[in-house]
Design a protein around this motif. Sequence first.
Motif, mmCIF file in Angstrom:
data_model
loop_
_atom_site.group_PDB
_atom_site.id
_atom_site.type_symbol
_atom_site.label_atom_id
_atom_site.label_comp_id
_atom_site.label_asym_id
_atom_site.label_seq_id
_atom_site.Cartn_x
_atom_site.Cartn_y
_atom_site.Cartn_z
ATOM 1 N N THR A 1 0.840 -1.202 0.000
ATOM 2 C CA THR A 1 0.000 0.000 0.000
ATOM 3 C C THR A 1 0.872 1.247 0.000
ATOM 4 O O THR A 1 1.820 1.366 0.775
ATOM 5 C CB THR A 1 -0.932 -0.005 1.222
ATOM 6 O OG1 THR A 1 -1.800 -1.149 1.140
ATOM 7 C CG2 THR A 1 -1.782 1.253 1.258
ATOM 8 N N ILE A 2 0.515 2.186 -0.856
ATOM 9 C CA ILE A 2 1.282 3.417 -1.007
ATOM 10 C C ILE A 2 0.491 4.650 -0.570
ATOM 11 O O ILE A 2 1.057 5.685 -0.252
ATOM 12 C CB ILE A 2 1.758 3.584 -2.470
ATOM 13 C CG1 ILE A 2 2.831 4.659 -2.600
ATOM 14 C CG2 ILE A 2 0.599 3.871 -3.399
ATOM 15 C CD1 ILE A 2 4.155 4.277 -2.046
ATOM 16 N N SER A 3 -0.843 4.550 -0.533
ATOM 17 C CA SER A 3 -1.652 5.687 -0.080
ATOM 18 C C SER A 3 -2.969 5.203 0.502
ATOM 19 O O SER A 3 -3.427 4.094 0.210
ATOM 20 C CB SER A 3 -1.924 6.667 -1.232
ATOM 21 O OG SER A 3 -2.766 6.084 -2.203
ATOM 22 N N LEU B 1 -4.157 6.621 11.929
ATOM 23 C CA LEU B 1 -2.852 6.133 12.366
ATOM 24 C C LEU B 1 -2.677 4.713 11.843
ATOM 25 O O LEU B 1 -3.541 3.858 12.056
ATOM 26 C CB LEU B 1 -2.767 6.154 13.896
ATOM 27 C CG LEU B 1 -1.439 5.749 14.530
ATOM 28 C CD1 LEU B 1 -0.352 6.772 14.191
ATOM 29 C CD2 LEU B 1 -1.591 5.648 16.050
ATOM 30 N N LEU B 2 -1.582 4.480 11.112
ATOM 31 C CA LEU B 2 -1.248 3.147 10.633
ATOM 32 C C LEU B 2 -0.064 2.636 11.442
ATOM 33 O O LEU B 2 0.986 3.288 11.501
ATOM 34 C CB LEU B 2 -0.890 3.164 9.147
ATOM 35 C CG LEU B 2 -1.907 3.779 8.186
ATOM 36 C CD1 LEU B 2 -1.427 3.619 6.745
ATOM 37 C CD2 LEU B 2 -3.276 3.150 8.357
ATOM 38 N N ALA B 3 -0.229 1.476 12.077
ATOM 39 C CA ALA B 3 0.809 0.905 12.932
ATOM 40 C C ALA B 3 1.098 -0.524 12.487
ATOM 41 O O ALA B 3 0.246 -1.170 11.864
ATOM 42 C CB ALA B 3 0.376 0.933 14.395
ATOM 43 N N PRO B 4 2.289 -1.049 12.788
ATOM 44 C CA PRO B 4 2.604 -2.431 12.410
ATOM 45 C C PRO B 4 1.561 -3.416 12.910
ATOM 46 O O PRO B 4 0.992 -3.245 14.000
ATOM 47 C CB PRO B 4 3.963 -2.673 13.074
ATOM 48 C CG PRO B 4 4.569 -1.306 13.192
ATOM 49 C CD PRO B 4 3.424 -0.375 13.447
ATOM 50 N N ARG C 1 5.821 -2.695 3.680
ATOM 51 C CA ARG C 1 6.358 -4.017 3.380
ATOM 52 C C ARG C 1 5.591 -5.139 4.057
ATOM 53 O O ARG C 1 5.779 -6.308 3.723
ATOM 54 C CB ARG C 1 7.835 -4.075 3.788
ATOM 55 C CG ARG C 1 8.691 -3.047 3.067
ATOM 56 C CD ARG C 1 10.134 -3.115 3.543
ATOM 57 N NE ARG C 1 10.940 -2.088 2.893
ATOM 58 C CZ ARG C 1 11.531 -2.227 1.716
ATOM 59 N NH1 ARG C 1 11.391 -3.358 1.052
ATOM 60 N NH2 ARG C 1 12.249 -1.253 1.194
ATOM 61 N N ALA C 2 4.754 -4.800 5.027
ATOM 62 C CA ALA C 2 4.030 -5.829 5.772
ATOM 63 C C ALA C 2 2.649 -5.292 6.127
ATOM 64 O O ALA C 2 2.409 -4.079 6.069
ATOM 65 C CB ALA C 2 4.803 -6.211 7.038
#
Length: 490
Positions: free
Chosen positions: A378-380, A400-403, A450-451
């Motif tokens: 995902t890029i956006s 908020l995007l978190a692992p 990447r994940a």
Amino acid sequence: MSSGERQSAAKIRLVAASDRDRAAIEKAGIEDLVVFLDGDAHARPILRNAFPLIAVAFSEASEAALRDALVSLRQLGTVPEIPVRRLDAKSGAEMCALIRAFAEGGVGRLSRFSASIASEVAMLRREREVMLENYRALEDAFQARNWEPVAEIFGHDPHVDPKDEGIGQLLSSAHVEQFLPVSSQGVAGVALHLHSVPKDGAELVVTLSYVESREGVAEWSVPASKLVADWNFFSLPRACGGGAKTLRLRVSSTGPEMVGLSLGFPIASERYTARSEVAHPDLDLRPLAFRVFTGLPGVRPTRMPNMIAPTDLLDGQFIEDYRLAPDLLSRIVDVSVTPVVPEFQTVRFLEHEHAVVCHPLKSGISAGAVSRAVEPGTISFSASAVIDHPQGAPAAVSFLLAPANSNARSEVAELVRKGTAKPTAFFSGWREVGPDRSVSINIHMDEPVRAPMDLMILSRAVTDSVDFSWLKVSGFRLVKQSGEALNAHQ
């Protein structure tokens, strides 16, 4: 080797000396390798076929004059610091022999090779300018003869069936795609017919890509205010060139308001009917209402009514957009960090609207988390938010995007304490939203993730009141790169 022959072989002078030492330099037999500098520090230096790497002096006076000259040479900014070597009568001949071997050996060959490359680059630049000038003349010739660079070669007119429900809601929750029944060769743009356009609160997203390679061509993200209830021409900066391929048109929308995308008459070929990952009765053997325009490959199309330029050119990128499925959003959990314990449910999923409600509280942050919502590559990420009550108090919203599988409440608590997210997370920043109009919130990553990542929807109060502040977030749209483009990043 005579002096003239040596001059021809050296080409570029790599040694600097003072005018005071001209006689000594000529006696040593290396004058063809030397650029002589004036000792006046205020004189503007001129280097012609010279790039001095070392400076030599035979006396204290000439060394002082040479250092003054090198001061003015530094003004050029392209010549590195030049070391000065003092020579005397006894060692001068031996040192000059070493300098000649240095200048005519590996460094000399390298300098001549660099000069050759520079000459070829200059020649290629001139050839390119001639080619562009010829290309421009060719365009002028076509226009002078009234040969239109853009012509309509295919079209489906809009058709309204009494049983139509409209696909506006489908566009906001999924996407509709359409194969174009023409080759990509020379395609300069596509026109879409809209039977209704909201004044605000929506955005139409159109993507054009190749079917065979999945490469993107262009994307248009157009606010409703720039659309018209008629034909809207989505143009390319240049008509498609290269080999003939199949084109796929993909259309979706964001925001709470619905865009009225028109459908055409029913057709027999299922391949060229509009389709979606979500079943809809209006799409039964119906194409979109669209027109295809072509021109000369590589030539800029002429101006047309309601012409819209691309937001992004996707040449060479392997992209696809995706939505967050309802069953995924339904698993949202409350991870709020606030001292207030409300009597109502702060975070919940609205099944029929494919939306999430996140009600802010007077202190702290209300938050809902969706585990592993964001796919690798995902890029956006984008979505729209609005206060879903006419008397609702304004609020601030963010993403908020978190692992994946991180402690969501800990991620939110870190934001409460420091005002910034952890280094491993992506934070959209706060946007204020009210009941009068929706806002679009976006996150654009520098490179694809990447994940898998968890998504958190956050809200907080911006005034003393949070009455009726039902913050509704919908139209979740994500774009990811796949195939060779993602591998290149990795």
